[in-house]
Design a protein around this motif. Structure first.
Motif, PDB file in Angstrom:
ATOM      1  N   MET A   1       3.862   5.533  -5.696  1.00  0.00           N
ATOM      2  CA  MET A   1       3.841   5.519  -7.166  1.00  0.00           C
ATOM      3  C   MET A   1       2.785   6.481  -7.707  1.00  0.00           C
ATOM      4  SD  MET A   1       4.421   1.452  -7.802  1.00  0.00           S
ATOM      5  CE  MET A   1       4.370   1.504  -9.580  1.00  0.00           C
ATOM      6  N   LEU A   2       1.624   6.492  -7.079  1.00  0.00           N
ATOM      7  CA  LEU A   2       0.572   7.413  -7.511  1.00  0.00           C
ATOM      8  C   LEU A   2       0.986   8.865  -7.311  1.00  0.00           C
ATOM      9  CD1 LEU A   2      -2.618   5.533  -6.283  1.00  0.00           C
ATOM     10  CD2 LEU A   2      -1.878   5.891  -8.650  1.00  0.00           C
ATOM     11  N   LYS A   3       1.665   9.153  -6.217  1.00  0.00           N
ATOM     12  CA  LYS A   3       2.145  10.519  -5.971  1.00  0.00           C
ATOM     13  C   LYS A   3       3.183  10.907  -7.017  1.00  0.00           C
ATOM     14  CE  LYS A   3       2.359  14.371  -3.825  1.00  0.00           C
ATOM     15  NZ  LYS A   3       1.241  15.305  -3.909  1.00  0.00           N
ATOM     16  N   TYR A   4       4.085   9.978  -7.343  1.00  0.00           N
ATOM     17  CA  TYR A   4       5.088  10.240  -8.374  1.00  0.00           C
ATOM     18  C   TYR A   4       4.406  10.565  -9.702  1.00  0.00           C
ATOM     19  CZ  TYR A   4       9.048   9.706 -11.500  1.00  0.00           C
ATOM     20  OH  TYR A   4      10.008   9.942 -12.450  1.00  0.00           O
ATOM     21  N   LYS A   5       3.416   9.754 -10.067  1.00  0.00           N
ATOM     22  CA  LYS A   5       2.687   9.986 -11.313  1.00  0.00           C
ATOM     23  C   LYS A   5       2.014  11.354 -11.287  1.00  0.00           C
ATOM     24  CE  LYS A   5      -0.878   8.105 -14.301  1.00  0.00           C
ATOM     25  NZ  LYS A   5      -1.912   7.087 -14.484  1.00  0.00           N
ATOM     26  N   ASP A   6       1.466  11.707 -10.138  1.00  0.00           N
ATOM     27  CA  ASP A   6       0.797  12.993  -9.969  1.00  0.00           C
ATOM     28  C   ASP A   6       1.781  14.141 -10.178  1.00  0.00           C
ATOM     29  OD1 ASP A   6      -0.974  14.649  -7.333  1.00  0.00           O
ATOM     30  OD2 ASP A   6      -1.657  14.271  -9.377  1.00  0.00           O
TER      31      ASP A   6
ATOM     32  N   GLU B   1       0.822  -1.207   0.000  1.00  0.00           N
ATOM     33  CA  GLU B   1       0.000   0.000   0.000  1.00  0.00           C
ATOM     34  C   GLU B   1       0.861   1.265   0.000  1.00  0.00           C
ATOM     35  OE1 GLU B   1      -3.248   0.209  -0.515  1.00  0.00           O
ATOM     36  OE2 GLU B   1      -3.231  -1.968  -0.722  1.00  0.00           O
ATOM     37  N   ALA B   2       1.939   1.247   0.745  1.00  0.00           N
ATOM     38  CA  ALA B   2       2.846   2.399   0.780  1.00  0.00           C
ATOM     39  C   ALA B   2       3.509   2.597  -0.577  1.00  0.00           C
ATOM     40  CB  ALA B   2       3.896   2.212   1.868  1.00  0.00           C
ATOM     41  N   ILE B   3       3.910   1.497  -1.203  1.00  0.00           N
ATOM     42  CA  ILE B   3       4.533   1.567  -2.527  1.00  0.00           C
ATOM     43  C   ILE B   3       3.534   2.114  -3.542  1.00  0.00           C
ATOM     44  CG2 ILE B   3       5.416   0.152  -4.439  1.00  0.00           C
ATOM     45  CD1 ILE B   3       6.624  -1.689  -2.225  1.00  0.00           C
TER      46      ILE B   3
END
Length: 88
Positions: free
Chosen positions: A78-83, A72-74
């Motif tokens: 990853m979603l934050k990086y994409k954002d 879940e942390a990963i």
């Protein structure tokens, strides 16, 4: 936990899972219980320490939740990086 496994297929109870109230598929005495938090404290060795052997006999894995949280942390990272970057 056995009812959760019966319904969901595993004992990886999410930390925020609360047993539904007035749901006859669950034992009435469990209605409203924050089962996710209970499972988390058991895995952390903070409660029901004396019941470890019994929990192991029903297939409870004391390590599996840590792996679940790590994923879940990963995923969140990853979603934050994409954002931030617009790609993966």
């Amino acid at each position: 936990m056995l009812k959760y496994e019966d319904l969901k297929g595993d004992m990886l109870v999410p930390n925020r899972f609360v047993v539904p109230v007035n749901d006859i598929t669950w034992p009435q005495e469990a209605w409203g219980m924050n089962l996710g938090k209970v499972v988390s404290t058991i895995r952390a060795g903070k409660s029901h320490v004396d019941k470890r052997e019994d929990l192991e006999t029903i297939g409870f894995d004391f390590n599996s939740q840590r792996l679940h949280y790590r994923y879940e942390a990963i995923r969140a990272a990853m979603l934050k990086y994409k954002d931030l970057k617009g790609n993966m």
